[in-house]
Design an enzyme around this catalytic site. Structure first.
Site, PDB file in Angstrom:
ATOM      1  N   GLU A   1      11.977  33.277   2.229  1.00  0.00           N
ATOM      2  CA  GLU A   1      10.925  32.851   1.298  1.00  0.00           C
ATOM      3  C   GLU A   1      10.483  34.064   0.494  1.00  0.00           C
ATOM      4  OE1 GLU A   1       7.029  31.887   2.891  1.00  0.00           O
ATOM      5  OE2 GLU A   1       7.514  32.791   4.807  1.00  0.00           O
TER       6      GLU A   1
ATOM      7  N   LYS B   1       0.148  33.164   9.437  1.00  0.00           N
ATOM      8  CA  LYS B   1      -0.492  33.611   8.198  1.00  0.00           C
ATOM      9  C   LYS B   1      -1.413  34.787   8.508  1.00  0.00           C
ATOM     10  CE  LYS B   1      -1.970  31.442   3.925  1.00  0.00           C
ATOM     11  NZ  LYS B   1      -0.697  31.500   3.197  1.00  0.00           N
TER      12      LYS B   1
HETATM   13  C1  LIG Z   1       0.278  30.726   2.589  1.00  0.00           C
HETATM   14  C2  LIG Z   1       1.735  30.996   2.494  1.00  0.00           C
HETATM   15  C3  LIG Z   1       2.629  30.050   1.946  1.00  0.00           C
HETATM   16  C4  LIG Z   1       2.174  28.765   1.321  1.00  0.00           C
HETATM   17  O1  LIG Z   1       1.567  27.902   2.227  1.00  0.00           O
HETATM   18  P1  LIG Z   1       0.677  26.679   1.733  1.00  0.00           P
HETATM   19  O2  LIG Z   1       0.101  26.143   2.986  1.00  0.00           O
HETATM   20  O3  LIG Z   1       1.568  25.715   1.060  1.00  0.00           O
HETATM   21  O4  LIG Z   1      -0.337  27.231   0.794  1.00  0.00           O
HETATM   22  C5  LIG Z   1       3.982  30.357   1.962  1.00  0.00           C
HETATM   23  N1  LIG Z   1       4.434  31.519   2.471  1.00  0.00           N
HETATM   24  C6  LIG Z   1       3.605  32.457   2.987  1.00  0.00           C
HETATM   25  C7  LIG Z   1       4.170  33.724   3.520  1.00  0.00           C
HETATM   26  C8  LIG Z   1       2.234  32.219   3.016  1.00  0.00           C
HETATM   27  O5  LIG Z   1       1.424  33.145   3.526  1.00  0.00           O
END
Ligand SMILES: *Cc1c(COP(=O)(O)O)cnc(C)c1O
Length: 343
Positions: A220, A184
């Site tokens: 995604e 992240k």
């Molecule tokens: C934060 C994020 C998510 C969702 O993650 P959660 O932990 O469920 O909030 C999905 N994809 C990406 C690229 C992200 O940065």
């Protein structure tokens, strides 16, 4: 406790300055003890590593009020662990996981007056962020960092009920096979903004990114994982090393298997399967919306419509959504440790 005088029912998803934030600095090889501070701004060198080589990682979670008037958050230990993984990939020092959870508790408590009351649908968004403050001019990891957590009240993701969205298959790539898609980091978002602006301009809510190596498999969107339901009622979850491990997705998989007795298949999902109409429901998942149903996917002009989820959220997505949000709110018993009481 006296709450802030906000129009709780009409909050959007915008930053607003709250009373306190938690700050800890890393210097000479160690994190300092950290403290709550009032200043929402910071002064850093023009040569700070974050500005040049983008050493920056973040997290996102929510604190909210339960029916019996406690303030809780959902699985903060998972955010703590994921932030360590993200930091390590970017050669940043990990912030200790137990301190992360304690810091979340401290900031939320210090801003308890900003936590929306039960029944408003709103919550307190908690944003941990860590970045290089140390000076670097040659390419190398910085030697000083800041870890910070701030909070801001936000409204419900869907105002006036859950509505299926329309998304497009993007012509851009999000993450290389051995790149940073699984962590992240702000850098993954920087390069997705151009694609997002184009999608919005064309009238789509989001982009679905395909795998960068073959452009045949679903990965995604810029900020949410994908869930699908096949014709046999199985929950199908795209699998790839470059997908960010969403805590919401992992919780939904757990709930589907262990609470709802569903069959869950985590595997590579090909765009041709989607094009062929092999799936009856589709959705995005993440902290912000929990599940956001997808009604249609536009693949270069070809519309793929999900039979059971075009007008409103389909039955399987609804059951998953209701069960997970039920656990978060305390109406349904959650696995031990999922609902973390702060006060
Ligand atoms: C934060 C994020 C998510 C969702 O993650 P959660 O932990 O469920 O909030 C999905 N994809 C990406 C690229 C992200 O940065």
């Amino acid at each position: 406790m006296e709450k802030k005088n906000l129009d709780w029912g009409n909050l959007g998803f915008e930053y607003q300055v709250t009373d306190k934030r938690y700050v800890s600095n890393y210097k000479n090889g160690a994190w300092d003890e950290g403290a709550l501070v009032s200043d929402d701004t910071l002064v850093i060198s023009e040569d700070a590593g974050v500005l040049h080589y983008s050493q920056s990682v973040f997290e996102g979670l929510k604190a909210y009020t339960t029916e019996d008037d406690h303030i809780v958050c959902f699985r903060p230990d998972m955010n703590a662990a994921r932030m360590c993984d993200s930091a390590q990939r970017l050669e940043m020092p990990a912030f200790p996981q137990d301190r992360f959870v304690k810091a979340v508790e401290e900031v939320v408590k210090a801003n308890a007056a900003w936590v929306p009351p039960f029944g408003t649908g709103a919550s307190l968004y908690v944003r941990p962020v860590m970045f290089a403050t140390g000076r670097v001019i040659g390419v190398k990891p910085a030697n000083e960092y800041q870890f910070r957590i701030f909070v801001t009240p936000v409204g419900p993701y869907f105002k006036g009920g859950v509505k299926p969205i329309v998304v497009k298959i993007s012509d851009f790539d999000r993450a290389a096979p051995r790149g940073t898609g699984h962590v992240k980091a702000g850098l993954n978002y920087a390069m997705s903004l151009h694609a997002l602006e184009i999608a919005h301009h064309e009238g789509f809510a989001e982009n679905i990114f395909l795998d960068a190596a073959t452009h045949t498999k679903l990965e995604e969107t810029g900020g949410a994982n994908i869930l699908l339901v096949d014709r046999s009622g199985n929950l199908v979850v795209p699998k790839s090393d470059s997908i960010l491990p969403s805590i919401t997705r992992r919780s939904i998989v757990d709930v589907a298997k262990n609470h709802l007795g569903m069959n869950v298949i985590e595997r590579e999902v090909f765009l041709t399967e989607v094009d062929n109409g092999d799936f009856v429901e589709c959705g995005l998942c993440g902290t912000a919306a929990v599940i956001s149903p997808i009604g249609k996917i536009n693949d270069h002009g070809k519309e793929i419509c999900f039979e059971s989820g075009m007008e409103e959220i389909g039955p399987v997505m609804k059951k998953l959504y209701d069960t997970l949000t039920g656990m978060q709110s305390g109406r349904i018993e959650a696995p031990a440790g999922w609902v973390h009481r702060i006060m």
